[in-house]
Design a protein around this motif. Structure first.
Motif, PDB file in Angstrom:
ATOM      1  N   CYS A   1       0.282  -2.025   5.519  1.00  0.00           N
ATOM      2  CA  CYS A   1      -0.046  -3.397   5.134  1.00  0.00           C
ATOM      3  C   CYS A   1       0.378  -3.687   3.705  1.00  0.00           C
TER       4      CYS A   1
ATOM      5  N   CYS B   1       0.842  -1.199   0.000  1.00  0.00           N
ATOM      6  CA  CYS B   1       0.000   0.000   0.000  1.00  0.00           C
ATOM      7  C   CYS B   1       0.877   1.249   0.000  1.00  0.00           C
TER       8      CYS B   1
ATOM      9  N   CYS C   1      -4.758   2.606  -1.502  1.00  0.00           N
ATOM     10  CA  CYS C   1      -5.324   1.964  -0.313  1.00  0.00           C
ATOM     11  C   CYS C   1      -5.822   0.532  -0.526  1.00  0.00           C
ATOM     12  N   LEU C   2      -5.344  -0.364   0.317  1.00  0.00           N
ATOM     13  CA  LEU C   2      -5.721  -1.778   0.230  1.00  0.00           C
ATOM     14  C   LEU C   2      -6.880  -2.107   1.172  1.00  0.00           C
ATOM     15  N   ALA C   3      -7.521  -1.066   1.678  1.00  0.00           N
ATOM     16  CA  ALA C   3      -8.724  -1.220   2.517  1.00  0.00           C
ATOM     17  C   ALA C   3      -8.427  -1.915   3.849  1.00  0.00           C
ATOM     18  N   ALA C   4      -7.248  -1.665   4.383  1.00  0.00           N
ATOM     19  CA  ALA C   4      -6.934  -2.179   5.722  1.00  0.00           C
ATOM     20  C   ALA C   4      -6.201  -1.085   6.492  1.00  0.00           C
ATOM     21  N   CYS C   5      -6.687   0.154   6.331  1.00  0.00           N
ATOM     22  CA  CYS C   5      -5.996   1.314   6.915  1.00  0.00           C
ATOM     23  C   CYS C   5      -5.846   1.194   8.428  1.00  0.00           C
TER      24      CYS C   5
ATOM     25  N   SER D   1      -0.767   4.385   0.144  1.00  0.00           N
ATOM     26  CA  SER D   1      -1.658   5.493   0.515  1.00  0.00           C
ATOM     27  C   SER D   1      -1.326   6.031   1.908  1.00  0.00           C
ATOM     28  N   LEU D   2      -2.096   7.057   2.289  1.00  0.00           N
ATOM     29  CA  LEU D   2      -1.703   7.910   3.410  1.00  0.00           C
ATOM     30  C   LEU D   2      -1.441   7.190   4.738  1.00  0.00           C
ATOM     31  N   SER D   3      -2.410   6.399   5.218  1.00  0.00           N
ATOM     32  CA  SER D   3      -2.240   5.769   6.539  1.00  0.00           C
ATOM     33  C   SER D   3      -0.990   4.913   6.569  1.00  0.00           C
ATOM     34  N   CYS D   4      -0.811   4.124   5.538  1.00  0.00           N
ATOM     35  CA  CYS D   4       0.355   3.236   5.501  1.00  0.00           C
ATOM     36  C   CYS D   4       1.642   4.041   5.358  1.00  0.00           C
TER      37      CYS D   4
END
Ligand code: FES
Length: 216
Positions: free
Chosen positions: A149, A99, A140-144, A101-104
């Protein structure tokens, strides 16, 4: 954060090369035709069948799919190039998707990616020398909530730190998903357009659809 495009390797098609699609693959694709009003509509299942069988969808395979579906090869390429999960060149036995995206990113995703690149000796869209792993990044891999992840084939690895990378790579079962697969994808045994009862049963397992039905 910038969108990244897939670095697709262009190839020339050798007209004298052996057929890319076996007769079994062609039959499997044909078995989807009765499900749709046009052959063109079976394009996505056809591409998945080819990729699942051959590991990727070569330009020669695209031409053969186009012939089978009676569409232009450019239509096949248009569709295929829209989706990042189709490969036009050989990939590793396992694909690692990290991932970006932002959270990761905030929680160390870049370090995990750097460690993977280092340990595999490859860059993004590369494949390790032994053919085991290919490496890509996606949004995003939808596990933020479990960032950072990554996914190995279909298995999600959560809260991964750079120091976990060696352990994950060494685990033979790092791509094993222990859940039953939907049989929606498999073509009907009778080749006549699907087992409607089975599909209906599966649909009824989703609460949203059930609620909608009850509200009617
Ligand atoms: S930001 Fe990484 S899974 Fe959503």
């Amino acid at each position: 954060m910038a969108w990244k495009t897939i670095d697709r390797i262009q190839s020339t098609v050798d007209p004298d090369a052996p057929l890319a699609l076996s007769e079994a693959v062609r039959d499997k694709i044909r078995s989807f035709f009765p499900r749709y009003e046009t052959k063109r509509a079976a394009l996505l299942p056809a591409l998945w069948i080819v990729q699942n069988t051959n590991g990727h969808v070569s330009h020669k395979a695209m031409i053969e799919v186009a012939e089978l579906l009676e569409i232009h090869p450019s239509d096949v390429l248009d569709t295929l190039s829209f989706y990042t999960h189709f490969w036009t060149h050989p990939k590793g036995k396992k694909v690692i998707t990290v991932c970006r995206s932002l959270s990761c990113e905030l929680l160390g995703g870049a370090e995990v990616l750097a460690e993977l690149k280092k340990q595999l000796g490859i860059d993004e869209h590369g494949t390790s020398e032994d053919g085991t792993y290919s490496l890509v990044t996606e949004e995003c891999l939808a596990a933020c909530d479990h960032a950072p992840c990554l996914i190995v084939n279909e298995k999600t690895h959560k809260c991964v730190r750079a120091e976990d990378v060696a352990r994950i790579l060494a685990d033979d079962k790092n791509d094993c998903v222990e859940m039953e697969r939907s049989d929606l994808f498999d073509p009907p045994a009778n080749g006549k357009g699907g087992d409607e009862t089975a599909v209906d049963d599966l649909i009824e397992t989703t609460s949203d659809v059930q609620e909608m039905r009850e509200a009617d």
